[in-house]
Motif scaffolding. Structure first.
Motif, short mmCIF file in Angstrom:
data_model
loop_
_atom_site.label_atom_id
_atom_site.label_comp_id
_atom_site.label_asym_id
_atom_site.label_seq_id
_atom_site.Cartn_x
_atom_site.Cartn_y
_atom_site.Cartn_z
N TYR A 16 -47.39 11.48 -25.83
CA TYR A 16 -47.60 11.38 -24.38
C TYR A 16 -49.05 11.77 -24.15
O TYR A 16 -49.36 12.95 -24.13
N ALA A 21 -45.00 14.46 -28.88
CA ALA A 21 -43.64 15.00 -28.70
C ALA A 21 -42.83 14.84 -29.99
O ALA A 21 -42.05 15.70 -30.36
N PRO A 40 -33.95 23.64 -30.69
CA PRO A 40 -34.22 24.38 -29.45
C PRO A 40 -34.82 23.46 -28.39
O PRO A 40 -35.28 22.36 -28.70
N CYS A 43 -37.86 20.48 -28.53
CA CYS A 43 -38.19 20.05 -29.90
C CYS A 43 -38.23 18.53 -30.05
O CYS A 43 -38.65 18.02 -31.07
N1 LIG Z 1 -42.67 11.90 -20.08
C1 LIG Z 1 -43.22 12.95 -20.71
N2 LIG Z 1 -44.55 13.22 -20.59
C2 LIG Z 1 -45.11 14.24 -21.25
N3 LIG Z 1 -44.42 15.08 -22.06
C3 LIG Z 1 -43.12 14.88 -22.21
C4 LIG Z 1 -42.44 13.81 -21.55
N4 LIG Z 1 -41.14 13.84 -21.90
C5 LIG Z 1 -41.01 14.91 -22.73
N5 LIG Z 1 -42.20 15.53 -22.91
C6 LIG Z 1 -42.44 16.69 -23.78
O1 LIG Z 1 -42.01 16.38 -25.07
C7 LIG Z 1 -41.40 17.50 -25.69
C8 LIG Z 1 -39.99 17.14 -26.14
O2 LIG Z 1 -39.19 16.95 -24.97
P1 LIG Z 1 -37.64 16.61 -25.06
O3 LIG Z 1 -37.46 15.45 -25.99
O4 LIG Z 1 -37.13 16.45 -23.69
O5 LIG Z 1 -37.06 17.93 -25.74
P2 LIG Z 1 -35.54 18.41 -25.92
O6 LIG Z 1 -34.64 17.33 -25.43
O7 LIG Z 1 -35.40 18.69 -27.37
O8 LIG Z 1 -35.42 19.68 -25.11
C9 LIG Z 1 -41.45 18.62 -24.68
O9 LIG Z 1 -42.56 19.44 -24.95
C10 LIG Z 1 -41.60 17.89 -23.36
O10 LIG Z 1 -42.28 18.71 -22.42
#
Ligand SMILES: Nc1ncnc2c1ncn2[C@@H]1O[C@H](COP(=O)(O)OP(=O)(O)O)[C@@H](O)[C@H]1O
Ligand SMILES: [Mg+2]
Length: 349
Positions: A16, A21, A40, A43
């Motif tokens: 992103y 990510a 966690p 992740c």
């Molecule tokens: N659309 C986005 N833009 C920027 N960062 C994102 C976006 N979606 C998720 N992230 C970041 O990517 C990382 C993984 O997010 P996510 O997949 O939702 O984690 P989980 O489901 O394991 O809690 C996190 O640090 C989150 O803040």
């Protein structure tokens, strides 16, 4: 032509902007398998699922289903059923109408729709609540409707993102049993995202444990628990006690106690970090052979007692089965002992 794997993620990365990510994720899911994505918060579990579903596009890598590259297949054409943490039902529609919605979008005839909605509600034991609105149902019932809505399209793949996280503990356990039974019965290939290690271990054929946008271990739950790849996995999949020791001659010494090492560690020399699970420890009386300590606290958990025993090497958690007796009081001097085969070596963090 039968593909050896149903779904394959091949070196998937997701950026992103400047933030990565998902660093690099590869795994395959067998037909009918129930895979857990565990780790966690933050992740990368949801991001991984969203790429499989087609709501996010990988920055790099390839996803194939049944041997076919999914890159250019839009989300709606992937034949994937989805259930999220929030029930996301339409509030103005009954349970049956909510379930029927996915079929209406697919131009299924009315007669066929009625039949399939009834079957799907029956699958989740909600046939008797078909005419209720979401506000007239409990959280667990609403989540069952969401599950029926995902299943009614007869998906080739079922993706569940923390589907039980909003339910209270007892209901969550009931739903876990139900979900597992349903998945086995209909045999749909399933990926479950959860941060709850006990949920992943209870439900899944294999778990992929994620940390910081990578998979650190993918294994049957009992194997990952028993032989964790590293410190992080050992701690994430339950409690473990650290036992720093000094090895030599097939034995080790810690806190003045000498003990045998398992065969795979017999040739170790010098400092070694061992770990042992709480249920693999035994508590002996003061003066018995073992690592000396004192009972710090004792929690009654119904089927088990959870002890904290203070030793020269720090506090050890010990899980003892409740056999109807209460053997060691708080404050009592005791010894800890264990079988050599219960010891694991950890890389020093
Ligand atoms: N659309 C986005 N833009 C920027 N960062 C994102 C976006 N979606 C998720 N992230 C970041 O990517 C990382 C993984 O997010 P996510 O997949 O939702 O984690 P989980 O489901 O394991 O809690 C996190 O640090 C989150 O803040
Ligand atoms: Mg998430």
């Amino acid at each position: 032509m039968a593909a050896p794997h149903f779904l394959t993620l091949d070196r998937i990365r997701k950026d992103y902007g400047a933030f990565t990510a998902i660093r690099e994720v590869s795994f395959s899911v067998a037909p009918g398998e129930f895979l857990g994505l565990l780790g966690p918060s933050g992740c990368g579990k949801t991001t991984t699922l969203q790429m499989i579903a087609g709501f996010e596009v990988p920055s790099r890598g390839r996803i194939t289903m049944d041997g076919r590259d999914l890159t250019t297949v839009p989300a709606a054409k992937r034949g994937i059923g989805l259930v999220f943490q929030s029930y996301a039902l339409f509030p103005h529609m009954t349970a049956a109408e909510n379930v029927a919605f996915g079929l209406e979008m697919r131009w299924v005839s009315k007669a066929e729709r009625i039949k399939r909605v009834a079957e799907a509600l029956d699958m989740v034991h909600l046939a008797h609540l078909a005419d209720r609105f979401p506000r007239q149902m409990s959280g667990g019932q609403q989540q069952r409707v969401a599950l029926a809505r995902a299943l009614v399209i007869e998906p080739r793949l079922l993706l569940l993102d923390e589907p039980l996280s909003n339910l209270d503990a007892k209901l969550r356990e009931e739903m876990q049993v139900e979900l597992r039974e349903l998945q086995r019965r209909i045999g749909v290939t399933t990926i479950l995202v959860t941060h709850d290690q006990s949920e992943a271990m209870a439900l899944c054929d294999r778990v992929a444990i994620m940390q910081g946008g990578r998979i650190v271990q993918i294994d049957a739950p009992w194997r990952a628990y028993d032989v964790p790849a590293d410190d992080f996995v050992a701690d994430f999949l339950g409690r473990s006690n650290r036992l720093p020791a000094c090895a030599g001659g097939g034995q080790a010494e810690a806190g003045g106690h000498r003990f045998a090492l398992p065969p795979d560690l017999a040739d170790r020399q010098g400092d070694i970090l061992l770990t042992i699970r709480p249920e693999r420890l035994r508590i002996g009386n003061d003066g018995a052979a073992g690592l000396g300590g004192r009972v710090q606290s004792r929690l009654f958990l119904g089927g088990f007692w959870l002890y904290a025993v203070e030793t020269a090497l720090g506090s050890f958690a010990v899980m003892l089965q409740n056999t109807g007796t209460v053997p060691h009081d708080e404050g009592a001097p005791v010894t800890l002992n264990w079988d050599a085969h219960s010891l694991r070596r950890l890389e020093r963090a």
